[in-house]
Design a protein around this motif. Structure first.
Motif: not given
Length: 843
Positions: A451-455, A464-469, A472-475
């Motif tokens: 999922l992270l690789h897609q973002e 933006d990177l920290c928010k995405s991590i 994705i972690l919660e998901r």
């Protein structure tokens, strides 16, 4: 082989060992050939009927981590030939073998290793006293006197001993207690992996082998779990032979051993190891021959199964009904009196340490990702991501970091129950649960990195990177909770069956087993290879206790014990294209972080876009109204005029704007929609775009998709046809005048499309609108509003096709059991990329 060993293993003794080994293997191979036909029939039937079980939410790593060193370091190794300790460099590669080199330089120069150890069947001991106790029990009557020199001297207080009941022993030591715990965790991980040597990917050979081992041991009146079902097939068979052969050799050779007690013990260990190697070589050749014979007959057997499947099933059901009538009354009485009262206590004993272990897996994964996120904040963004993700991708295979998870399972005890149900050891259940833990951790890590690789291509900086991590972690944690519940419930059912069914078979054997021969005449000769009376009898006994086991596990889930989900809670896979990505090549974090994956072929991208409707919403990607409208224009569409008034500041101004536009009437809006459709057709778009307006509660706070969401698409009569809402209420594509929006609600709407005023919006329903290609701008949406956009069914922007006579209508239910709702994805403008989350837009 030393002279002493050669003396005791003369030619006559070797011949006896070969004959005894051949006899045991001959009986086993007959069992295997019988079970092979049954397993082949079950596999074909399973293939035809399919699997109705729950689908895993986490991705499974298709390609294992190869050419990866799990652990390496220095420790002292005792060399028996010269009775000296030497410092050795130990490497644990990805196959979990223990490889000892002269030193680190020899390893770096690719010199041959000194020792190769397959640790299947070994026990890790950290005390010389524990080791001597096992050695003394292996050769009864030979016990060193107090004060005599032990079998070996350890130069430090921190030994590590690999003990095997038949094979050679290995002695190591380190300098500190911390090192001892570290290497103990490494060695235990090697043993755990090597013990699980029978591949579960084989749907015929593996079940046939394990069933044949069980049937052979039961023919020798040996029921219950077996500790030495360890390693690959040849190792397991060697253990099976040694289990019968070694007592004979001990009685024949033991009294002839000479010397002090320590010397006799050392000689016996060497003799046992030499015999084990002889048995292993003979077993390997004989088992390969049996396998080749079964594979040669397999095509003909499979052809018969597929041709006569219905007749075979009918014949088996008829046999089962006769055996059931004979066995079931006795089995039910036995279950009621001897098994049923103990099922809850067995289940509780299993659930507590197992659930603690899985909870620890979740905690370790959360901590590692959170620490990585904090390090990115403090030390730099994308530049450090590659380094951190390389470490994270190997988390499940890190023996020391995973040790806290595995230790929870070591608390498993079946005191009292162990003797009642003839469970010789709990190690079988401990190792099985620990393997599940490692697999779930690897699945969670692999899903996270996918999922992270897609973002990566959409991220604009460290924030933006920290928010995405975090999102994705919660998901991923949500997916992990569901999958771990499913895995644990399956493990509990299997463990309860492993404990109770052998006990029932042993109890029923005196009254039932002798009568089974009379049922053989009920099987047609043509089907005798696929239906066995003994297997059908076991299935009937299993069914007698299965209902109570299923009920016990169900009650534990209903009571929410240990965070188990009920069977009725089904999280439909909302990311089917994510699972498609799981089958692709592994992610290489050594590439540039911003590098995009290679574009898919045009046809594949179009097909997947039609098949998958993503339900991912990025709350961080909110755009001002004007920017969103401009970005969503299709090629060839007229540009919107400049806005003549500032955007509205609140909900009341939006309502006033809607009221002004509603004065034109529904007919005018319908005409506007029709014109927008024509304009869109001219611009080259292929299908209508439908988006849904949402109310508070529809979208999780993180903006990520809920895992239980599934999007069902129907067909309407026209592009402006009605759309069924998530609550099941029908709403027209053009909203009814007089729409009321609750104050404080998040306003989600199609970018520049003007909905028909008048539709009442309730918290349970969402109104969906069609979006014309050339939106007519009006007032800007306030900054706090979210802008989800519809996703066109086809990503192709230039294909000119006739306007379809029907429009896409989507029904988006929510999972009431898990409280998950449906979010709507943004549309795909020109210059988009497709990923495991569906079609993603780059603004």
């Amino acid at each position: 082989m030393g002279d002493v060993v050669s003396t005791h293993l003369d030619e006559g003794r070797r011949q006896h060992i070969a004959e005894r080994t051949g006899k045991v293997l001959g009986e086993f191979c007959r069992c295997y050939q019988e079970q092979f036909g049954v397993a082949l029939f079950n596999s074909v039937r399973y293939e035809i009927e399919g699997n109705g079980g729950p689908q895993a939410q986490l991705l499974h790593r298709k390609v294992p981590l190869e050419d990866h060193v799990i652990y390496s370091g220095n420790l002292f190794h005792y060399i028996e030939e010269n009775k000296k300790w030497r410092n050795r460099f130990c490497v644990v590669p990805h196959n979990y073998g223990l490889v000892l080199y002269e030193n680190k330089l020899a390893y770096e120069r690719d010199l041959p290793p000194r020792v190769l150890i397959n640790s299947a069947g070994y026990k890790i001991l950290t005390s010389v006293d524990q080791y001597l106790e096992l050695v003394n029990s292996s050769l009864p009557g030979v016990t060193p006197k107090v004060g005599q020199t032990p079998i070996f001297k350890c130069p430090t207080d921190f030994p590590l001993i690999l003990w095997h009941p038949y094979a050679r022993h290995y002695y190591f030591c380190v300098m500190t207690g911390k090192e001892q715990e570290k290497w103990r965790a490494v060695f235990q991980d090697c043993v755990r992996h090597c013990n699980n040597g029978i591949s579960e990917d084989s749907k015929v050979e593996a079940p046939a082998f394990t069933d044949a081992v069980r049937m052979y041991r039961q023919s020798k009146e040996q029921y219950g779990t077996w500790d030495m079902l360890c390693g690959n097939e040849t190792q397991v068979l060697s253990n099976l032979v040694m289990e019968e052969l070694l007592p004979e050799l001990r009685n024949a050779i033991g009294p002839r051993l000479k010397g002090k007690a320590q010397e006799r013990q050392r000689t016996w260990i060497q003799i046992s190891d030499a015999v084990y190697r002889m048995v292993y070589e003979q077993t390997n050749a004989q088992y390969d021959a049996a396998m080749a014979k079964c594979e040669q007959e397999r095509p003909q057997m499979e052809s018969t199964i597929r041709t006569d499947m219905d007749q075979i099933i009918t014949s088996k059901e008829h046999l089962a009904s006769k055996i059931r009538a004979f066995v079931l009354p006795k089995a039910e009485v036995c279950v009621r009196n001897h098994v049923q009262p103990y099922i809850p206590s067995i289940l509780e004993a299993l659930m507590t340490p197992t659930s603690q272990g899985f909870a620890e897996v979740r905690e370790v994964f959360f901590k590692e990702v959170t620490d990585m996120n904090m390090n990115i904040v403090n030390e730099g963004g994308l530049e450090k991501l590659v380094e951190y993700m390389e470490k994270l991708s190997h988390l499940a295979f890190h023996p020391v970091k995973m040790q806290s998870c595995y230790e929870k399972m070591e608390q498993l005890k079946l005191e009292g129950l162990q003797q009642r149900f003839d469970v010789t050891s709990t190690s079988v259940f401990k190792q099985r649960a620990q393997i599940h833990m490692r697999q779930q951790m690897d699945d969670a890590v692999h899903t996270f990195e996918t999922l992270l690789h897609q973002e990566l291509g959409k991220l604009q900086g460290k924030d933006d990177l920290c928010k995405s991590i975090q999102r994705i972690l919660e998901r991923v944690l949500k997916k992990y909770d569901y999958d771990s519940s499913t895995v644990r419930k399956k493990f509990f059912r299997e463990a309860l069956l492993q404990i109770t069914v052998p006990f029932l078979l042993k109890k029923l054997a005196p009254t039932c087993k002798g009568e089974l021969a009379k049922f053989q005449e009920l099987i047609f000769e043509d089907f005798a290879s696929f239906i066995l009376v003994e297997n059908t009898y076991e299935e009937v006994v299993l069914q007698s206790v299965m209902k109570d086991i299923m009920q016990a596990v169900k009650e534990a889930a209903v009571q929410r014990k240990h965070n188990l989900y009920r069977d009725s809670v089904v999280m439909h896979n909302s990311d089917p294209n994510l699972h498609l990505l799981g089958e692709s090549i592994p992610i290489e974090w050594g590439d540039e972080p911003s590098a995009q994956p290679e574009a898919e072929p045009h046809g594949d991208r179009r097909r997947r876009a039609k098949q998958v409707v993503s339900v991912i919403q990025d709350d961080d990607g909110v755009l001002p109204y004007a920017v969103g409208a401009e970005a969503l224009l299709q090629p060839g569409s007229p540009q919107p005029p400049e806005l003549e008034e500032p955007p509205p500041d609140g909900v009341e101004e939006i309502r006033e704007g809607l009221a002004k536009e509603s004065r034109g009437g529904a007919g005018e809006v319908e005409e506007r929609l029709r014109n927008g459709t024509d304009a869109k057709r001219e611009s080259g778009a292929t299908e209508e775009v439908v988006v849904a307006a949402s109310v508070p509660g529809d979208v999780p706070s993180q903006g990520a998709a809920s895992d239980g969401d599934r999007v069902h698409c129907a067909t309407a009569a026209s592009p402006a046809a009605g759309v069924v809402s998530g609550a099941g209420d029908a709403a027209a594509a053009s909203a009814v005048p007089g729409a009321e929006v609750p104050s404080g609600a998040e306003v989600q709407a199609a970018a520049p499309a003007s909905p028909v005023p008048g539709a009442d919006t309730t918290p349970e329903a969402s109104v969906q609108h069609t979006m014309p290609a050339s939106p007519k701008p009006r007032a800007d949406v306030p900054p706090e509003a979210k802008l989800p956009h519809g996703t066109p069914a086809s990503p192709v922007s230039e294909a000119k096709t006739p306007s379809p006579s029907t429009g896409a209508v989507c029904h988006q239910p929510s999972d009431k059991e898990t409280g998950e709702q449906v979010a709507v994805t943004p549309p795909q403008p020109p210059g988009t990329t497709e990923s495991g989350e569906g079609v993603q837009t780059e603004f």
